[in-house]
Design a protein around this motif. Structure first.
Motif, PDB file in Angstrom:
ATOM      1  N   ARG A  22       0.842  -1.215   0.000  1.00  0.00           N
ATOM      2  CA  ARG A  22       0.000   0.000   0.000  1.00  0.00           C
ATOM      3  C   ARG A  22       0.868   1.253   0.000  1.00  0.00           C
ATOM      4  N   GLU A  23       1.907   1.209   0.844  1.00  0.00           N
ATOM      5  CA  GLU A  23       2.799   2.365   0.964  1.00  0.00           C
ATOM      6  C   GLU A  23       3.529   2.604  -0.362  1.00  0.00           C
ATOM      7  N   LEU A  24       3.968   1.489  -0.964  1.00  0.00           N
ATOM      8  CA  LEU A  24       4.668   1.568  -2.248  1.00  0.00           C
ATOM      9  C   LEU A  24       3.782   2.244  -3.301  1.00  0.00           C
ATOM     10  N   LEU A  25       2.501   1.911  -3.263  1.00  0.00           N
ATOM     11  CA  LEU A  25       1.559   2.449  -4.252  1.00  0.00           C
ATOM     12  C   LEU A  25       0.925   3.762  -3.794  1.00  0.00           C
ATOM     13  N   ASN A  26       1.320   4.171  -2.591  1.00  0.00           N
ATOM     14  CA  ASN A  26       0.759   5.391  -2.022  1.00  0.00           C
ATOM     15  C   ASN A  26      -0.769   5.311  -1.970  1.00  0.00           C
ATOM     16  N   TRP A  27      -1.259   4.154  -1.527  1.00  0.00           N
ATOM     17  CA  TRP A  27      -2.705   3.948  -1.444  1.00  0.00           C
ATOM     18  C   TRP A  27      -3.114   3.931   0.032  1.00  0.00           C
ATOM     19  N   PRO A  28      -4.107   4.734   0.396  1.00  0.00           N
ATOM     20  CA  PRO A  28      -4.348   4.975   1.829  1.00  0.00           C
ATOM     21  C   PRO A  28      -5.074   3.865   2.583  1.00  0.00           C
ATOM     22  N   ARG A  29      -5.581   2.858   1.909  1.00  0.00           N
ATOM     23  CA  ARG A  29      -6.328   1.820   2.622  1.00  0.00           C
ATOM     24  C   ARG A  29      -6.056   0.451   1.993  1.00  0.00           C
ATOM     25  N   PRO A  30      -6.520  -0.615   2.643  1.00  0.00           N
ATOM     26  CA  PRO A  30      -6.228  -1.936   2.084  1.00  0.00           C
ATOM     27  C   PRO A  30      -6.667  -2.059   0.633  1.00  0.00           C
ATOM     28  N   LEU A  31      -5.830  -2.746  -0.146  1.00  0.00           N
ATOM     29  CA  LEU A  31      -6.139  -2.956  -1.572  1.00  0.00           C
ATOM     30  C   LEU A  31      -7.129  -4.105  -1.698  1.00  0.00           C
ATOM     31  N   PRO A  32      -7.929  -4.113  -2.761  1.00  0.00           N
ATOM     32  CA  PRO A  32      -8.787  -5.291  -2.978  1.00  0.00           C
ATOM     33  C   PRO A  32      -7.903  -6.537  -3.119  1.00  0.00           C
ATOM     34  N   LEU A  33      -8.357  -7.638  -2.563  1.00  0.00           N
ATOM     35  CA  LEU A  33      -7.621  -8.915  -2.609  1.00  0.00           C
ATOM     36  C   LEU A  33      -6.141  -8.724  -2.225  1.00  0.00           C
ATOM     37  N   GLU A  34      -5.928  -7.948  -1.187  1.00  0.00           N
ATOM     38  CA  GLU A  34      -4.549  -7.596  -0.825  1.00  0.00           C
ATOM     39  C   GLU A  34      -3.702  -8.829  -0.466  1.00  0.00           C
ATOM     40  N   ASP A  35      -4.294  -9.773   0.277  1.00  0.00           N
ATOM     41  CA  ASP A  35      -3.518 -10.968   0.656  1.00  0.00           C
ATOM     42  C   ASP A  35      -3.091 -11.750  -0.588  1.00  0.00           C
ATOM     43  N   GLU A  36      -3.987 -11.821  -1.561  1.00  0.00           N
ATOM     44  CA  GLU A  36      -3.654 -12.523  -2.802  1.00  0.00           C
ATOM     45  C   GLU A  36      -2.545 -11.783  -3.550  1.00  0.00           C
ATOM     46  N   ARG A  37      -2.628 -10.474  -3.557  1.00  0.00           N
ATOM     47  CA  ARG A  37      -1.595  -9.684  -4.244  1.00  0.00           C
ATOM     48  C   ARG A  37      -0.233  -9.948  -3.613  1.00  0.00           C
ATOM     49  N   ILE A  38      -0.208 -10.011  -2.296  1.00  0.00           N
ATOM     50  CA  ILE A  38       1.060 -10.272  -1.603  1.00  0.00           C
ATOM     51  C   ILE A  38       1.549 -11.687  -1.915  1.00  0.00           C
TER      52      ILE A  38
END
Ligand SMILES: Nc1nc2c(c(CN[C@H]3C=C[C@H](O)[C@@H]3O)cn2[C@@H]2O[C@H](COP(=O)(O)O)[C@@H](O)[C@H]2O)c(=O)[nH]1
Length: 408
Positions: free
Chosen positions: A211-227
């Protein structure tokens, strides 16, 4: 199963998967054993590779062998030519054996099968004719028309594009998020720190760090999958390709078909397929878009040079089907229309979802054929895709289907 391998010297040697399923054999006298990790290979024609050491792929017609090769004798007193011709002992660490298939033929054939058996989505040939008659020529859309991608004309761009396409899916659950944020966020991260996508770093990112890398202020959709997918890319890059995505591309000898085969073979997250009415369907959206992005970014040169770019189909996402429906090329049952208009989730792997994606691929293949018949012009599916997609994203009100999926 038999195949033929062409060495760098242009000589052919047959390779085959031995009947016991344990060995790969060549006429020229080399043999790989699945059980043993290290093999010695003394035949100068056997590998046919551009480099003396490092990750390498040997391509047969039906079989591919991925390995990591090291010179076990120091090369100090020999020239490269001597090394090639005087049969130096190579140590070859076998990483995998895979069946080479034309992945895009699979996509085309299985999409056609779905279109023939579909129950919710229909390809309207008169709609295709109207579109082809209305547009005089397909507008050429520049690959980076938004100016949001990292590009330095070198290996780091290949690394960037692989990471980008590993995460290029499912933005819609956050109504403010789009593909542009991902592309420009990753670009900014790389400009800030050139080692941000090193294979070891990719394996360590956490959700908050992404999120920090993308400068996105809240959890990304499907964040665990992205990781999970980032880690998978980092791990496999390190294990099989010296940590560098350009090694994958170099191993494919300017073939997009081989690139898609290699990517889907090594990175399970790119293996975009499902079972529809008992039939396996391959759509390979992110693997194909990686090849298309390389071609677009490098303008068909260098890492973007593919002799078979025409074999790529469109990338079946959630924008292109909606555009095709607006154009009258796709027709939906009233039930499906209601689901989409109500923003209801369409389950991943459901008939509706697979039909939306597969019929889009089939329809654009038909459109391409008709353009060729009517005008004699050979358009590429990649060009049609970029035209349809760039058209679609200009209309934020375009209602698309909503499926939680890591594939698109
Ligand atoms: N068929 C097709 N689908 C594509 C792309 C691209 C981006 N390609 C870049 C390459 C060159 C250009 O400069 C483009 O910028 C993203 N998508 C898909 O769209 C969806 C995101 O939509 P939204 O939520 O509105 O941002 C999501 O499924 C995403 O995977 C494409 O080219 N073709």
């Amino acid at each position: 199963m038999r195949g033929r391998m062409r060495s760098r010297t242009g000589k052919m040697g047959a390779i085959r998967l031995a009947g016991d399923g344990q060995h790969i054999e060549s006429q020229r006298g080399w043999r790989f054993d699945h059980k043993q990790q290290h093999q010695h290979c003394n035949h100068r024609h056997s590998l046919g590779l551009s480099k003396l050491s490092g990750p390498a792929v040997v391509w047969g017609k039906d079989v591919g062998v991925v390995g990591h090769r090291k010179l076990s004798a120091p090369p100090h007193h020999r020239s490269e030519r001597q090394l090639r011709t005087s049969a130096p002992p190579f140590s070859w660490r076998l990483l995998g054996i895979f069946i080479v298939k034309d992945a895009m033929d699979d996509v085309r054939a299985s999409s056609a099968w779905v279109a023939k058996h579909s129950s919710h989505v229909f390809v309207d040939s008169s709609g295709i004719e109207k579109v082809v008659e209305t547009i005089n020529s397909i507008p050429r859309v520049n690959w980076d028309f938004e100016g949001i991608h990292y590009f330095d004309n070198g290996p780091l761009t290949v690394q960037y594009l692989l990471v980008l396409d590993a995460l290029n899916f499912c933005f819609w659950p956050d109504k403010d998020l789009s593909y542009d944020h991902l592309a420009s966020g990753l670009k900014a991260a790389l400009l800030n720190d050139k080692s941000a996508f090193d294979a070891d770093r990719l394996q360590k990112y956490t959700g908050p760090q992404l999120r920090e890398l993308l400068n996105w202020p809240r959890p990304l959709p499907l964040e665990d999958e992205r990781i999970r997918l980032l880690h998978e890319v980092g791990f496999e890059l390190e294990r099989s390709f010296n940590g560098k995505a350009f090694n994958i591309v170099e191993a494919c000898g300017k073939s997009a078909i081989k690139l898609v085969a290699l990517i889907t073979r090594h990175f399970p997250g790119f293996r975009d397929h499902s079972v529809y009415k008992g039939h396996q369907v391959f759509l390979y959206k992110r693997a194909q878009i990686f090849a298309a992005d390389l071609w677009g970014a490098f303008q068909g040169q260098g890492y973007g040079e593919f002799n078979d770019i025409g074999s790529i189909t469109i990338m079946a996402d959630y924008i292109v089907p909606a555009v095709l429906q607006q154009l009258g090329v796709l027709k939906y049952t009233s039930n499906l229309v209601k689901l989409i208009e109500a923003n209801s989730e369409i389950v991943s792997g459901s008939e509706e979802e697979i039909e939306l994606r597969a019929c889009s691929i089939y329809a654009v293949e038909k459109m391409k054929e008709l353009i060729s018949i009517k005008s004699g012009k050979q358009v590429l599916s990649v060009e049609l895709d970029l035209w349809l997609w760039s058209f679609g994203i200009q209309f934020p009100s375009l209602q698309h289907h909503r499926t939680l999926s890591i594939y698109y």
